[in-house]
Design a protein around this motif. Structure first.
Motif, PDB file in Angstrom:
ATOM      1  N   ASN A 172     -49.831  16.402  -5.513  1.00 12.94           N
ATOM      2  CA  ASN A 172     -47.891  16.666  -5.801  1.00 12.94           C
ATOM      3  C   ASN A 172     -47.494  15.500  -5.575  1.00 12.94           C
ATOM      4  N   HIS A 173     -48.247  14.529  -5.372  1.00 13.41           N
ATOM      5  CA  HIS A 173     -47.770  13.373  -5.334  1.00 13.41           C
ATOM      6  C   HIS A 173     -47.208  12.712  -5.242  1.00 13.41           C
ATOM      7  N   TRP A 174     -47.425  12.817  -7.152  1.00 15.24           N
ATOM      8  CA  TRP A 174     -46.515  11.972  -7.984  1.00 15.24           C
ATOM      9  C   TRP A 174     -46.752  12.281  -9.604  1.00 15.24           C
ATOM     10  N   ASP A 175     -45.638  12.860 -10.489  1.00 15.95           N
ATOM     11  CA  ASP A 175     -45.900  14.181 -11.742  1.00 15.95           C
ATOM     12  C   ASP A 175     -45.907  12.551 -12.760  1.00 15.95           C
ATOM     13  N   LEU A 176     -47.818  12.020 -12.790  1.00 14.92           N
ATOM     14  CA  LEU A 176     -47.355  10.933 -13.677  1.00 14.92           C
ATOM     15  C   LEU A 176     -48.392  11.381 -15.152  1.00 14.92           C
ATOM     16  N   LYS A 227     -44.852   4.888  -5.257  1.00 13.46           N
ATOM     17  CA  LYS A 227     -44.674   5.437  -6.666  1.00 13.46           C
ATOM     18  C   LYS A 227     -43.765   4.593  -7.607  1.00 13.46           C
ATOM     19  N   ASP A 228     -43.952   3.682  -7.955  1.00 10.49           N
ATOM     20  CA  ASP A 228     -44.065   2.163  -7.899  1.00 10.49           C
ATOM     21  C   ASP A 228     -44.457   1.976  -9.374  1.00 10.49           C
ATOM     22  N   PHE A 229     -44.009   2.981 -10.403  1.00  9.06           N
ATOM     23  CA  PHE A 229     -44.188   3.391 -11.937  1.00  9.06           C
ATOM     24  C   PHE A 229     -44.952   1.624 -12.648  1.00  9.06           C
ATOM     25  N   GLU A 230     -44.300   0.823 -12.777  1.00  7.01           N
ATOM     26  CA  GLU A 230     -44.169  -0.800 -13.391  1.00  7.01           C
ATOM     27  C   GLU A 230     -45.438  -1.483 -12.204  1.00  7.01           C
TER      28      GLU A 230
END
Ligand code: DP6
Length: 325
Positions: A172-176, A227-230
């Motif tokens: 649940n940390h990050w919804d990728l 949570k740095d997607f790029e």
């Protein structure tokens, strides 16, 4: 002496590519993956005193080829550990992988098999011990014990006791999102096991690959924490390209890519030019997985489905670790 377990597959963002010990499956580098909810295996292991050999049913079909040997050799590790030589099992596995997807994965398979076997034998292993066992079935499988983002710590010891998975961030940390892009592709002719060995033994690029990994891994973990997607996508894509570059420096050289693989890579690069952050990664086969954020789903799927050679696109969210049924 019967147990059923479920495990999801995972996709590496920092790849495992090479072994320092083939028998114990000890890697030359630490790797990091995200567990996927879209693909999983359910396995029941039933030990019975009256059996004279193991049996293995996969998706309702009895398996007798090398896949059977791999399963029965693997069960032997547990028998030896438990002091139960001569106790055999019926193994029933179901791969919940959409039909014809070509994504059958040893990762979910060995994670589910390890968990079910340990439970059937009432071994009471913690996740670290279970991950060590799973690693000896297939390296990447040891990461599927946990959900979310998971590191396989390569370890240093010769006996492999310090080589196991550790959780980096929970489901649940990050919804990728990860789109598995299924291509009209031929069967791969170099398995990951054979491909990585050839690369370690012969590739002139292998040292460069290894040298670059500690930085990739530490920056990847920073990116996940923030949570740095790029950042995460960019490192994952570059790490995948470096891994695949090592195969071109092997003797004889080989690649897992096909023309359709490169078409999908171009689509992803075009999405970025159009302002949509999406990044690809590829394992030891032609299919491509694409990372993106939920708000971009419609546009990403539309472009992937419109790409030449794409037969199906299957969406996964971040998945959970092993469970018992
Ligand atoms: C490219 O785990 O399938 O997917 O340990 O020999 O069973 P064995 O190999 P396997 O290799 C996976 C390689 C990879 C990268 C990765 O998952 O980290």
């Amino acid at each position: 002496m019967r147990a059923t377990a479920k495990a999801h597959t995972n996709i590496a963002l920092i790849k495992y590519w090479g072994k320092r010990n083939e028998e114990l499956i000890l890697p030359t580098n630490s790797s990091l993956s995200v567990t996927l909810d879209g693909f999983y295996t359910e396995t029941t292991v039933h030990f019975k005193e009256e059996l004279e050999r193991d049996s293995f049913m996969l998706n309702g079909t009895e398996i007798t080829d090398v896949a059977y040997d791999r399963v029965t050799n693997y069960l032997q590790l547990f028998r030896t550990y438990a002091g139960r030589e001569g106790l055999f099992a019926e193994v029933h596995s179901t791969n919940k992988v959409p039909t014809a997807a070509g994504f059958a994965s040893s990762a979910s398979g060995f994670a589910a098999l390890a968990a079910a076997t340990a439970n059937a034998l009432q071994l009471d292993l913690d996740y670290t011990a279970l991950s060590r066992f799973t690693r000896q079935g297939s390296g990447s499988a040891c990461r599927s014990i946990y959900g979310g983002f998971v590191q396989w710590e390569m370890g240093q010891l010769d006996d492999g006791s310090d080589s196991y998975a550790i959780p980096v961030a929970p489901q649940n940390h990050w919804d990728l999102r990860v789109a598995a892009v299924v291509l009209t592709a031929k069967e791969k002719d170099v398995s990951s096991r054979v491909g990585m060995k050839r690369t370690v033994d012969t590739s002139v690029f292998y040292d460069g690959w290894l040298e670059s990994l500690p930085k990739d891994l530490s920056e990847m973990k920073d990116g996940i924490a923030a949570k740095d997607f790029e950042k995460v996508g960019g490192i994952a894509e570059a790490n995948c390209l470096k891994m695949h570059a090592t195969t071109l420096g092997a003797i004889p050289p080989f690649t897992y890519w096909q023309d359709t693989t490169m078409s999908v890579m171009e689509t992803v690069q075009q999405l970025r030019k159009d302002g949509i952050p999406a990044y690809f990664t590829i394992d030891a086969g032609p299919n491509v997985k694409v990372l993106y954020q939920p708000e971009d789903e419609a546009k990403v799927l539309q472009q992937l489905e419109a790409t030449n050679g794409v037969t199906e696109v299957i969406v996964s969210k971040v998945g959970e670790g092993i469970s018992y049924l």
